[in-house]
Design a protein around this motif. Sequence first.
Motif, short mmCIF file in Angstrom:
data_model
loop_
_atom_site.label_atom_id
_atom_site.label_comp_id
_atom_site.label_asym_id
_atom_site.label_seq_id
_atom_site.Cartn_x
_atom_site.Cartn_y
_atom_site.Cartn_z
N HIS A 227 -3.21 7.51 2.20
CA HIS A 227 -2.21 6.46 2.10
C HIS A 227 -2.90 5.18 1.63
CE1 HIS A 227 1.40 4.14 2.87
NE2 HIS A 227 0.64 3.22 3.44
N ASP A 228 -2.36 4.61 0.55
CA ASP A 228 -2.89 3.35 0.03
C ASP A 228 -4.40 3.45 -0.18
OD1 ASP A 228 -2.89 0.82 -0.95
OD2 ASP A 228 -2.70 -0.19 0.98
N ASP A 268 -0.78 4.08 -3.49
CA ASP A 268 0.14 3.60 -2.46
C ASP A 268 1.57 3.85 -2.91
OD1 ASP A 268 1.49 2.39 -0.45
OD2 ASP A 268 0.87 0.35 -0.93
N ASN A 286 2.04 -0.06 6.30
CA ASN A 286 0.65 -0.48 6.47
C ASN A 286 -0.10 0.27 7.56
OD1 ASN A 286 1.80 -1.50 8.80
ND2 ASN A 286 1.69 -3.64 8.16
#
Length: 453
Positions: A227-228, A268, A286
């Motif tokens: 993720h990201d 992302d 986040n």
Amino acid sequence: MRKYCDTILLAALVLFAACTRDTSGNYTPEAAIKSFSLGTFNVLHNGITAEGKDTMVVDQMANGVFRYDIDNVRGLISNTDTLPFGSIVKNVKTNISATGTVYFNVPDSDGVYHNVPWTNSLEIDLSDPVRVYVISTDDSYKREYKVLTNIYDADPDSMKWAGLAALPEGITYANAIECGGTMTVFGFNGDSNPCFTKYDEISDTWTAPARCIGLSRMAKFQSLGIHDNLFVISDGSSILTSVDCENWSNANPDTDIELLLPFRQTGDYGTAWALTADGRIVSSANLVQWSGIQKVPSEFPVKNLNGICYNLATNRDILRYIITGTDSENKETLIWTKLSTEGKWSQILPSEDHNLKCPAFSNLATILYDSRLYSFGGAMQNFFESRDNGISWRECKSIVETYNTWNNFMQIPEAYRGTDLPFCFATCTDNSIWLMSSDSRGVWRGYINRLHK
């Protein structure tokens, strides 16, 4: 008078340019091939009969479709577009335009080479390089060419597998992922500490297993994802992240995360998904602040989870998330989906045609490859393919040699066929698929020829 002189000067310049356009010193207009192409030839490939049976089919390529580049400096004639796999060019006619007389240097039945005058009815074996000569009309100059015919040596759509070095012994392997351009495999050593090993492409070896710093034995490798641009994993209550798959730190989420849903997007895509201990599906941008979306439906998969995410072909701004998995007893494959524009997850109901359902594999694996979904597992024989986002599934079943009924792409390596044991799998940015096991099946890497980088 001035206009007359200018005309003479211009004519002289044009003549000078025409005589000096090839600075190699080898160009002789009286002995040169100006164009070269193939006549009709046959291509062998697979097809399906009216009864639905696989068979071998011969197609005929039209006269002059494949033209050749002519390099007068190097004396080389070769086709710009490689001929299809299965092209038969042992006895093919040619189309030639030349200044001078053309001869092919070919062997007779005894293997003795002779120069045979070219005609448009002369059949030549172009499966190997052939020598061609052009003699000027006054017999004062001879030019030699080599004719090369490039043919694909493998079906661009076929699957190619290669066995690699075996994984280190003494480790129970749990999952794998590409990390820093290198295949990284995670597992547990004898004292249950999470560890990893990385593949060295140059030496075809695996690094000695090293401990994952910051990961406890509670790490749920089923949840391993990206993720990201961070590698992420859950451990039953929290989420941990890493940039190198070796050092891990707590993301300190504001919610007790029981299981992170394993999406492996390389950038992302905006949203991470997880399940909580109190039975909710939650999301986060986040990995810290999490919001509840809905209660976990009773038909949501609980084992062998796989997460797929991709942009819609019709609208690149919309993402489709797909989760595949099985029920607790591996009796049914359950598939759920959500668009980035939708509020909740919904189940993809299987096709009413029982034969088009995704089988309930033990060790179910699902990947996105060649813009299609593929599932496999259990006593592996073949991939199952979906072209409609998981609604219907068809088996890529081999019938004739290396060809398939549903497509002629995906094939399981022989070492894994018929086995029903745990394995690791992953896809890489070079469009390869990896199957990994510490038992005798070993490590295999495969790809569709036309996709390999």
